[in-house]
Design an enzyme around this catalytic site. Structure first.
Site, PDB file in Angstrom:
ATOM      1  N   HIS A 355       0.798  -1.234   0.000  1.00 27.63           N
ATOM      2  CA  HIS A 355       0.000   0.000   0.000  1.00 27.63           C
ATOM      3  C   HIS A 355       0.820   1.268   0.000  1.00 27.63           C
ATOM      4  CE1 HIS A 355      -4.024  -1.804   0.783  1.00 27.63           C
ATOM      5  NE2 HIS A 355      -3.296  -2.764   1.347  1.00 27.63           N
ATOM      6  N   LYS A 543      -8.163  14.155   4.691  1.00 28.13           N
ATOM      7  CA  LYS A 543      -7.352  12.927   4.674  1.00 28.13           C
ATOM      8  C   LYS A 543      -6.375  13.049   5.826  1.00 28.13           C
ATOM      9  CE  LYS A 543      -5.937  14.072   0.416  1.00 28.13           C
ATOM     10  NZ  LYS A 543      -6.100  12.851  -0.334  1.00 28.13           N
ATOM     11  N   ARG A 544      -5.631  11.966   6.113  1.00 30.63           N
ATOM     12  CA  ARG A 544      -4.638  12.082   7.177  1.00 30.63           C
ATOM     13  C   ARG A 544      -3.639  13.182   6.856  1.00 30.63           C
ATOM     14  NH1 ARG A 544      -4.375   8.259  11.317  1.00 30.63           N
ATOM     15  NH2 ARG A 544      -2.588   9.507  11.933  1.00 30.63           N
ATOM     16  N   LYS A 549       1.291  14.412   1.505  1.00 28.08           N
ATOM     17  CA  LYS A 549      -0.036  14.773   1.000  1.00 28.08           C
ATOM     18  C   LYS A 549      -0.165  16.286   0.788  1.00 28.08           C
ATOM     19  CE  LYS A 549      -2.181  10.806   3.370  1.00 28.08           C
ATOM     20  NZ  LYS A 549      -2.797   9.952   2.334  1.00 28.08           N
ATOM     21  N   THR A 651      -8.226   6.968  -1.983  1.00 32.84           N
ATOM     22  CA  THR A 651      -9.591   6.472  -2.177  1.00 32.84           C
ATOM     23  C   THR A 651     -10.583   7.611  -1.935  1.00 32.84           C
ATOM     24  OG1 THR A 651      -9.406   5.632   0.078  1.00 32.84           O
ATOM     25  CG2 THR A 651      -9.242   4.022  -1.704  1.00 32.84           C
ATOM     26  N   LYS A 655     -14.302   8.970  -3.728  1.00 32.92           N
ATOM     27  CA  LYS A 655     -15.539   9.339  -3.023  1.00 32.92           C
ATOM     28  C   LYS A 655     -16.006  10.728  -3.470  1.00 32.92           C
ATOM     29  CE  LYS A 655     -13.755   6.423   0.586  1.00 32.92           C
ATOM     30  NZ  LYS A 655     -12.918   6.330   1.807  1.00 32.92           N
TER      31      LYS A 655
HETATM   32  C1  C3B Z   1      -2.871   4.015   2.215  1.00 30.84           C
HETATM   33  C2  C3B Z   1      -2.194   4.741   1.059  1.00 30.84           C
HETATM   34  O1  C3B Z   1      -1.473   5.843   1.559  1.00 30.84           O
HETATM   35  C3  C3B Z   1      -3.265   5.198   0.068  1.00 30.84           C
HETATM   36  O2  C3B Z   1      -2.676   5.791  -1.052  1.00 30.84           O
HETATM   37  C4  C3B Z   1      -4.115   4.006  -0.361  1.00 30.84           C
HETATM   38  O3  C3B Z   1      -5.206   4.439  -1.126  1.00 30.84           O
HETATM   39  C5  C3B Z   1      -4.642   3.248   0.849  1.00 30.84           C
HETATM   40  O4  C3B Z   1      -3.579   2.884   1.721  1.00 30.84           O
HETATM   41  C6  C3B Z   1      -5.379   1.986   0.478  1.00 30.84           C
HETATM   42  O5  C3B Z   1      -4.637   1.211  -0.407  1.00 30.84           O
HETATM   43  N1  C3B Z   1      -1.960   3.567   3.286  1.00 30.84           N
HETATM   44  C7  C3B Z   1      -2.395   3.698   4.581  1.00 30.84           C
HETATM   45  O6  C3B Z   1      -3.491   4.230   4.816  1.00 30.84           O
HETATM   46  N2  C3B Z   1      -1.626   3.253   5.613  1.00 30.84           N
HETATM   47  C8  C3B Z   1      -0.448   2.652   5.371  1.00 30.84           C
HETATM   48  N3  C3B Z   1       0.272   2.216   6.381  1.00 30.84           N
HETATM   49  C9  C3B Z   1       0.005   2.486   4.051  1.00 30.84           C
HETATM   50  C10 C3B Z   1      -0.785   2.955   3.009  1.00 30.84           C
END
Ligand code: C3B
Length: 822
Positions: A355, A543-544, A549, A651, A655
């Site tokens: 991921h 988002k986080r 980001k 994601t 949305k």
């Molecule tokens: C996240 C990624 O940062 C995103 O780009 C991705 O869409 C999602 O996973 C789902 O695949 N991510 C996360 O939330 N936590 C992690 N430790 C690694 C990836």
């Protein structure tokens, strides 16, 4: 399906009586929530039992989705949606004088996850059940999930999230499936009478893993799957009369181990902290889940050699990777299989999803810690590594470099990604670009050695939660125009295309957007005390909080816009509302400081008479799944502005698109595929490409100082970080952010996320947004087309691809769909 309204109302009233000895009038809102939930659970449990019966009969292959995180969000509303009973239940409650929305609002938001990765797991469970596949989610029942965020004086404060305080109606304790999990001690071995070496873990401590099951309701098909999350308990309550000193000590330690292990979710997103307790959590839920998967299989089968024909383990990132070694252990030590037999089964059972390529997220455990905590597992990993290194040597004779880069154990560390790749049959990325980067860059050596394992699975989201539940106005409008197939077949949305140029449709569509903006404006008024104009452009980044980001770039651009307005108060300027929502990991300094900066800038701009309300900046406190649903529905512009190559997929971007917002973003993650679907004309793309960013990185970075020196707009904004414009009492407050962009000692460490490099191109894209929004009809058309083209991004599509390429399950259709109400 038939819904007996009177029966349902009676059940709710009766639940209030038996649970609380109260009448409806006397009950609190929380008590009403509980009573309604138990009435729904009653229906769900019937379907649950029917589903599991059918599974026993048909004996389908089962997927176990192993994940440290499941960010489920509230269950009541979603269960009603998937039971297709939402409107009927709302009506029944209305007749009792109860507002379903208020009832839903009483539910704690089970936040057993951080962000994208945990929410993806939740969407996948929804799709698996809806598509008639037998699946378990396997995870941890954290007593405290993601912290609640409060903003005090502009700073983030973390408050514990005691989501279990009032009792959670949608869980079921299953003590009959408890498992013992062992930690520490040592391994002794001896040769038995058949000449086999037997390994025994001794002197260990153990905990009892007790599962809690949550129902996962499929949409309209009667299927109910299970999310199984494990709680920890001491193995035996220690007896006070055990005065033997050794026993007493051990009993206390075991009790503490059990208490600590599931206490709290680590609030890090995309970051590995290397804590011992985290490794304990990983082994705890994996050992319990693997043992139960094997036990369950053996209850109805005899030949373990065919295990992989009935079971698939999907490893959600490297966090559950000890499953490879644990399955080996169970097959060899508990079931007497040879190494080669166990290895073949393990490789055919396990599959790994990557991921992230962020290097700070890579899990590497020190050998000392790993072997001390998991002595038997470590032995097995060593043997896997020994055999793998032999394979490398055979393939690349004399090439030490390959061993250094690919070994599972190297330099005193156990590399979990390498274990996951070697011990499974599939490795997938989560968007096309991400998978390409894995193959060409991050995992290149592995791709060269075993290309057949690699595949892409672009992420998706469930439209049941993120359109049908989150945006009822738009959902109804879509259904009125193109029917309701989209609920289980999202590409059917493409039928909306014929309305893109229809002025009446455009107006209705934008009117719905407007009403959703009014709903969010009300929320902002109540929670932030800020008035925002629903006619302004709602530009949203939720988002986080993470440097990659680039929320910092967003707020710097707002500072720049503000300078423009101050210099030219009469300039042509379309009113904008900039909305942020983000939690920062508790120990992440620059992330937390960025939150403070956003709030400080908001304070200044929102109260400046020169601005006169033309820019509003809002930081929504405690961003989470429940308020996310409202935010997506109300957005005009979706900020997806990560440094290209860094966001594996994203994601949230999907949305927003599904709710008719236009993407303002870089060519990163799934943005690439979003633009491909909707067309460049209906999005705002800017910035360096992934290839360019990787070029810079491979050749020593770039020098942001050149940009600083040559661009006065940027220089002015950066100077405002350190001259007290936004923190008059402490002009040095934001110095660390300034330094992160312009660290003069070491240019390679300056602006690692290319904010200055992309700034001008971002500002220019923002100007395009403003111009486009002024052209109302064209904007409406683009927004509508975004919805029409969102079909690809359903998690239903993603799951069918996992099925086709990795899991190969057969669907289970229930003989008769159970009644909605008995
Ligand atoms: C996240 C990624 O940062 C995103 O780009 C991705 O869409 C999602 O996973 C789902 O695949 N991510 C996360 O939330 N936590 C992690 N430790 C690694 C990836």
């Amino acid at each position: 399906m038939k819904f007996d309204k009177e029966l349902f109302k009676g059940t709710v009233l009766n639940n209030i009586k038996t649970l609380y000895r109260r009448t409806l009038e006397e009950a609190t809102e929380q008590q009403i929530f509980q009573a309604v939930s138990y009435a729904i659970k009653d229906v769900v449990v019937d379907n649950w039992m029917a589903t599991q019966k059918e599974y026993e009969k048909k004996d389908p292959k089962i997927v176990y989705y192993m994940s440290m995180e499941f960010l489920m969000g509230r269950a009541l509303g979603n269960n009603l949606i998937n039971l297709r009973a939402y409107k009927e239940v709302a009506e029944a409650l209305d007749e009792l004088g109860v507002d379903l929305n208020l009832v839903e609002d009483q539910e704690p938001d089970p936040a057993l996850g951080n962000g994208g990765l945990g929410r993806l797991a939740a969407c996948f469970l929804d799709s698996l059940a809806t598509l008639n596949y037998a699946a378990y989610g396997c995870g941890i029942r954290y007593r405290y999930g993601m912290f609640r965020q409060e903003i005090r004086d502009g700073y983030q404060v973390e408050v514990p999230d005691n989501w279990l305080a009032d009792g959670y109606p949608f869980e079921l304790r299953r003590p009959e499936y408890a498992k013992e999990v062992k930690f520490g001690g040592w391994v002794s071995s001896y040769v038995d009478e058949n000449g086999r070496t037997i390994f025994k873990q001794e002197g260990y401590q153990s905990v009892q893993a007790v599962p809690y099951d949550m129902p996962i309701v499929g949409y309209g098909n009667g299927i109910v799957n299970t999310l199984r999350i494990w709680d920890a308990q001491p193995v035996e309550c220690f007896s006070l009369d055990s005065f033997d000193k050794g026993d007493y000590q051990k009993a206390v330690e075991q009790e503490n181990l059990a208490r600590n292990i599931v206490e709290v979710l680590y609030p890090n997103d995309n970051h590995y902290a290397g804590k011992e307790l985290r490794l304990k959590q990983q082994y705890f839920f994996i050992s319990a889940s693997v043992q139960e998967a094997v036990d369950k299989y053996m209850r109805t089968h005899t030949d373990l050699h065919k295990f992989h024909e009935k079971v698939a383990f999907q490893l959600n990132d490297t966090h559950p990777t000890v499953a490879v070694a644990e399955l080996m252990r169970v097959l060899m030590d508990d079931h007497d299989l040879s190494w080669d037999e166990a290895w073949e089964i393990t490789c055919k059972t396990c599959a790994y999803t990557n991921h992230t390529i962020m290097s700070e997220a890579l899990e590497k455990w020190p050998i000392e810690l790993f072997s001390r905590l998991l002595p038997r597992i470590y032995q097995i990993v060593e043997e896997i590594n020994r055999r793998f290194v032999l394979r490398i040597q055979q393939m690349y004779p004399g090439n030490q470099e390959k061993i250094r880069k690919m070994a599972i154990i190297y330099d005193g560390q156990v590399k979990m990604a390498h274990l996951a790749i070697v011990g499974g049959h599939s490795v997938n990325g989560v968007a096309r670009l991400h998978t390409e980067i894995l193959e060409k860059q991050e995992l290149r050596d592995f791709y060269e050695m075993m290309p057949e394992k690699f595949n892409n699975k672009t992420n998706g989201i469930t439209q049941r939660r993120f359109l049908l539940h989150a945006n009822p106005l738009l959902a109804d409008w879509v259904t009125d125009h193109v029917g309701d197939e989209w609920i289980t077949d999202l590409p059917a949305l493409s039928r909306l295309r014929i309305y893109a140029d229809d002025e009446k449709a455009q107006q209705e569509f934008m009117n719905i957007k407007y009403q959703n903006k009014v709903r969010l404006a009300k929320y902002i008024r109540e929670h932030n005390g800020i008035e925002v104009d629903p006619r302004s452009i709602f530009d949203v980044q939720v988002k986080r909080l993470h440097e990659y980001k680039r929320q910092l770039m967003n707020i710097l651009h707002i500072m720049y816009l503000y300078n423009e307005l101050k210099d030219h108060p009469d300039m042509d300027f379309y009113p904008r509302t900039f909305i942020f929502g983000a939690k920062a990991a508790a120990g992440y300094r620059n992330a937390k400081l960025t939150i403070k900066l956003i709030n400080s800038v908001a304070d200044v701009i929102n109260n400046d008479p020169v601005v006169d309300g033309r820019i509003k900046v809002v930081f929504i406190e405690n961003y989470r799944v429940s308020n996310a649903e409202w935010i997506f529905a109300a957005a005009d512009v979706s900020e997806q502005i990560s440094t290209a190559s860094k966001e594996a997929s994203g994601t949230g971007n999907m949305k927003f698109m599904l709710n008719g917002a236009l993407t303002l973003g870089t060519m990163d993650g799934a943005n690439v595929e979003i633009v491909e679907e909707v067309g460049k004309k209906n999005a705002f793309i800017f910035g360096l490409s992934a290839e360019q960013v990787i070029q810079y990185e491979n050749y020593g970075g770039y020098n942001p100082m050149d940009i600083f020196n040559n661009d006065q707009d940027i220089r002015r904004v950066l100077m405002q970080l350190i001259n007290g414009t936004y923190s008059p009492q402490d002009p040095e407050l934001f110095r660390p952010l300034y330094n992160s962009l312009l660290n003069t000692q070491d240019t390679a460490k300056a602006d690692t996320y290319f904010i200055l490099a992309d700034f001008k191109s971002y500002a220019e894209a923002q100007r395009r947004v403003e111009a486009a929004y002024k052209d109302e009809k064209n904007w409406a058309k683009s927004a509508l087309l975004n919805v029409a083209c969102a079909g690809k991004f359903s998690s239903d599509r993603t799951i069918e691809e996992y099925e086709r390429d990795i899991w190969h399950q057969e669907k289970v259709i229930l003989p008769s769909k159970p009644e909605l109400s008995k």
